[in-house]
Design an enzyme around this catalytic site. Structure first.
Site, PDB file in Angstrom:
ATOM      1  N   LYS A 209     -14.521  43.721  43.287  1.00 21.40           N
ATOM      2  CA  LYS A 209     -15.271  43.341  44.485  1.00 21.40           C
ATOM      3  C   LYS A 209     -14.345  43.178  45.686  1.00 21.40           C
ATOM      4  O   LYS A 209     -14.616  43.700  46.766  1.00 21.40           O
ATOM      5  CB  LYS A 209     -16.057  42.055  44.239  1.00 21.40           C
ATOM      6  CG  LYS A 209     -16.907  41.628  45.427  1.00 21.40           C
ATOM      7  CD  LYS A 209     -17.515  40.243  45.261  1.00 21.40           C
ATOM      8  CE  LYS A 209     -18.611  40.228  44.244  1.00 21.40           C
ATOM      9  NZ  LYS A 209     -19.342  38.933  44.230  1.00 21.40           N
ATOM     10  N   GLU A 215      -4.867  41.987  38.229  1.00 25.38           N
ATOM     11  CA  GLU A 215      -4.777  42.801  37.026  1.00 25.38           C
ATOM     12  C   GLU A 215      -5.348  44.204  37.269  1.00 25.38           C
ATOM     13  O   GLU A 215      -4.760  45.218  36.856  1.00 25.38           O
ATOM     14  CB  GLU A 215      -5.544  42.126  35.876  1.00 25.38           C
ATOM     15  CG  GLU A 215      -5.042  40.751  35.514  1.00 25.38           C
ATOM     16  CD  GLU A 215      -5.721  39.626  36.298  1.00 25.38           C
ATOM     17  OE1 GLU A 215      -5.606  38.462  35.876  1.00 25.38           O
ATOM     18  OE2 GLU A 215      -6.367  39.921  37.330  1.00 25.38           O
ATOM     19  N   GLU A 356     -17.915  30.898  31.696  1.00 21.05           N
ATOM     20  CA  GLU A 356     -17.493  30.913  33.096  1.00 21.05           C
ATOM     21  C   GLU A 356     -18.555  30.279  33.987  1.00 21.05           C
ATOM     22  O   GLU A 356     -18.244  29.701  35.025  1.00 21.05           O
ATOM     23  CB  GLU A 356     -17.210  32.349  33.542  1.00 21.05           C
ATOM     24  CG  GLU A 356     -16.475  32.442  34.871  1.00 21.05           C
ATOM     25  CD  GLU A 356     -15.937  33.828  35.145  1.00 21.05           C
ATOM     26  OE1 GLU A 356     -14.778  34.107  34.776  1.00 21.05           O
ATOM     27  OE2 GLU A 356     -16.684  34.641  35.726  1.00 21.05           O
TER      28      GLU A 356
END
Length: 552
Positions: A209, A215, A356
Site C-alpha cells: 500500500k 521486507e 492483528e
C-alpha cells in the site's frame, strides 16, 4: 455503548460471569443426553454452508445472555457505522470498508462525500483486463514470449490472503500459468522461486500500500537486480513489473509505468484486502468469472450478517461463542482445522485476521482493559494434525476450542479417501465432546490382569467436554470460499466491538520495524552498541560470524 461505561462494568457482564461459574461443570455428553434435538436447535445453514455449534459448553440461557451482551455493546449500531463509511478506525481516522469491495456496481457508499463504489469497480475492471490478457496470451514479455509465471511479492495481508485463496482454488486455476508467493525477507524464499523461472516469461507483482514496506521493497529490489542480471534491459522492467499500491509516485520511481499501477484504498486494511486489486494474482490464477463468484460469496455472507437476527446469525454466533471461552473461561487458544488440503494456509490467514485485529489490551479510547481479549489462533490441515497436536486436545490439561471445516465433496474423485477424510473429522469432534470415562476404560481392558488394568485405564481416559464448531460446505469453490472468509471477518469484528477495541489498526506491528531499521546498519559496522546486554551480545556475535553473500 457509552465510552464512559466499559462493557465489563455492565450488569450483563456480571451475569455472564455468574452463569459461567454455575455451568462450568456441565458436561456436553450430559447436555446431549438431556436434549436429543440439540443439533436441530444449534445449527444454522446459509447457501450450502452449515454451522453446527451444538458441541459447545453452552445452553440456551448462555446464548440469551451473550446476545444481550451484543445488544448492550451495540453490535448492530457499529455494523451500520462500518457499512455507511463512518471512520470507526478512530486511531487512524479512517473508514473501514472491506465490505464495499464486494458490492455490485450500482451500490452507493460515501467516504468524504465521494461515492467510492465506482472507483472500486474501475480498478477491478483494470485488474480483470490485465489478468485476462495474461491468461489468453495477448500480454507477453518484453521479448514477445507468453507469460508462464507470476510472482507476487508482498507481506502480511498482501501475501497471506492471496496465497491462501490461490491454493484453495487450485482446481479452478488455469494450466500453464504458475503463481508464486514471496514474503519472507529470508533470501531463501525469493531465490528458491527465482531459480525456477525464466525472466523473459515472468511478471512480478509488488503489493504494498505504501510502497515503503521494508521486507517487500527489499525483495522487490532484489528481484529487479536479478531480472537485469539475467540479461534483461532496464526498459523491460515496465513490461515485467506491476505494482498494487496507494503510492503511485514511488512505484513509478521504481520503473513501473502508470498503466501497470493498480490502486489500493486507505479505508481497507491489508488483512481485509484480498477482495481488492491485491487479489490480482488470484484473478490471474482463476479468472474474472471465478473471482466475481468469490466476491459474490463474500457479499452473501455480508447480507446475512447485516440482516439475520442475532440468534440465527452465523458470524455473530461464532463471535459470541468464542468470546464466551476467551473472556469468561479465560482460555487463550483457538484451533482452525480444515479437512481440505487446499485450505492448508487458512489458519495462517486467520492468524493475521484475528490476532492483528484483536490482539490488544487497550480500548479504542485508550483505556487499559482488565479482561482477556483476542486468542492465539493456530491450526493445521486434517488429518495430518491428528498425528501431531490432537494428543494435547484430547488428553492435555487445557480447554481449547476448535473450528472443523469440512467440504462434503471433493474435486479429486477418489471417493473412498474423501469419505475417510470426512469420517475422521466427524469422529474427532465426537471424541472431543464425548470423551471416555474411567469406567469405560476399565471395561475395555478386561482382558488384562488387575495390576495392568490399574496402570493402563487412567491413560485411556479422555475427559471430553472440549468445544468445537463444525462447518460443512458443499465444496470449496469461489463462492463458498468467499462466504467462509467473510464469515470470519465478521466474527472478528463482533468480538472487537464487544471488547471495545479498535480492530482495524496494528500499531504493535510497527515498533519492531522501527527498531530493526536502527539495528540493520549496525550489523555491518564495528560501531559501539547501546542496546541492552542481550541485544548487544547477539549483534556482536552476528558481526563476528556473518559472511556477506548478497545478490547485488
Amino acid at each position: 455503548m457509552n465510552p464512559s461505561c466499559p462493557i465489563n462494568q455492565t450488569a450483563i457482564w456480571a451475569q455472564l460471569h455468574q452463569h459461567q461459574r454455575s455451568t462450568r461443570f456441565l458436561h456436553m455428553r450430559d447436555l446431549f443426553r438431556q436434549q436429543p434435538d440439540r443439533f436441530a436447535q444449534m445449527h444454522e445453514q446459509l447457501n450450502g454452508l452449515l454451522l453446527d455449534y451444538s458441541k459447545n459448553r453452552i445452553t440456551e440461557d448462555t446464548l440469551t445472555l451473550l446476545i444481550e451482551l451484543a445488544n448492550i455493546a451495540d453490535v448492530r449500531g457499529w455494523t451500520d457505522k462500518m457499512r455507511r463509511g463512518d471512520k470507526i478506525n478512530v486511531s487512524e481516522n479512517r473508514a473501514v470498508l472491506h465490505t464495499a469491495l464486494r458490492l455490485p456496481p450500482h451500490a452507493v457508499v460515501y467516504v468524504d462525500d465521494q461515492n467510492i463504489v465506482p472507483d472500486i469497480h474501475h480498478e477491478l475492471e483494470r485488474a480483470y483486463c490485465f489478468a485476462e490478457s495474461v491468461r489468453n496470451g495477448e500480454y507477453t514479455g518484453a521479448h514477445g514470449e507468453r507469460i508462464t509465471d507470476i510472482i507476487n511479492i508482498g507481506i502480511g495481508g498482501s501475501h497471506l490472503g492471496p496465497e491462501m485463496v490461490t491454493l484453495a482454488l487450485r482446481p479452478f486455476q488455469q494450466t500453464g500459468l504458475n503463481i508464486h508467493y514471496v514474503a519472507n525477507v529470508d533470501g531463501a524464499n525469493l531465490m528458491q522461486v527465482l531459480d525456477t523461472v525464466n525472466p523473459a516469461t515472468t511478471v512480478f507483482i509488488i503489493a504494498s500500500k505504501s510502497f515503503t514496506t521494508p521486507e517487500t521493497l527489499l525483495n522487490a529490489q532484489t528481484a529487479r537486480n536479478w531480472f537485469l542480471q539475467q540479461g534483461m534491459c532496464e526498459v523491460d522492467i515496465s513490461r515485467h513489473f506491476i505494482a498494487i499500491t496507494s503510492a503511485v509516485t514511488k512505484a513509478q520511481a521504481f520503473g513501473i509505468i502508470p498503466e501497470h499501477i493498480f490502486t489500493m484504498f486507505d479505508w481497507v486494511g491489508g488483512r481485509y484486502s484480498v477482495w481488492s486489486t491485491i487479489g490480482l494474482s488470484v484473478i490471474c490464477a482463476i479468472g474474472k468469472e471465478n473471482f466475481q463468484n468469490f466476491l459474490a460469496g463474500g457479499r452473501a455472507m455480508d447480507e446475512h450478517f447485516f440482516h439475520a437476527p442475532l440468534r440465527h446469525n452465523i458470524p455473530v454466533l461464532l463471535g459470541l461463542i468464542g468470546l464466551w471461552y476467551h473472556t469468561f473461561y479465560t482460555t487463550t487458544s483457538h484451533a482452525i482445522i480444515p479437512y481440505d488440503h487446499g485450505l492448508r494456509r487458512l489458519a495462517a490467514h486467520l492468524q493475521q485476521l484475528d490476532m492483528e485485529s484483536n490482539g490488544k489490551q487497550v480500548s479504542r479510547y485508550g483505556e487499559r482493559l482488565d479482561f482477556d481479549t483476542g486468542p492465539i489462533i493456530w491450526g493445521e490441515e486434517g488429518v495430518n494434525c491428528q498425528h501431531a497436536f490432537f494428543q494435547l486436545l484430547h488428553q492435555g490439561p487445557r480447554l481449547i476450542s476448535s473450528d472443523f471445516i469440512v467440504p462434503i465433496n471433493s474435486f479429486y474423485h477418489i471417493s473412498t479417501q474423501h469419505k475417510v477424510l470426512a469420517a475422521n473429522a466427524f469422529a474427532q469432534t465426537k471424541a472431543l465432546m464425548h470423551g471416555k470415562t474411567l469406567a469405560e476404560a476399565y471395561a475395555e481392558l478386561m482382558h488384562l490382569d488387575n495390576k495392568s488394568r490399574d496402570i493402563m485405564a487412567p491413560q485411556k481416559v479422555f475427559p471430553g467436554n472440549q468445544p468445537s464448531n463444525t462447518l460443512l460446505l458443499d465444496e470449496i469453490n469461489p463462492f463458498n470460499l468467499g462466504m467462509l472468509l467473510a464469515m470470519y471477518e465478521h466474527k472478528v469484528f463482533v468480538q472487537g466491538i464487544i471488547w471495545g477495541i479498535n480492530s482495524f489498526d496494528q500499531w504493535g506491528v510497527e515498533y519492531g520495524k522501527v527498531l530493526a531499521k536502527n539495528i540493520e546498519p549496525e550489523l555491518s559496522t564495528n560501531s559501539p552498541l547501546h542496546h541492552d546486554a542481550s541485544t548487544n551480545g547477539l549483534i556482536d556475535y552476528f558481526r563476528k560470524h556473518h559472511h556477506d553473500t548478497n545478490l547485488t
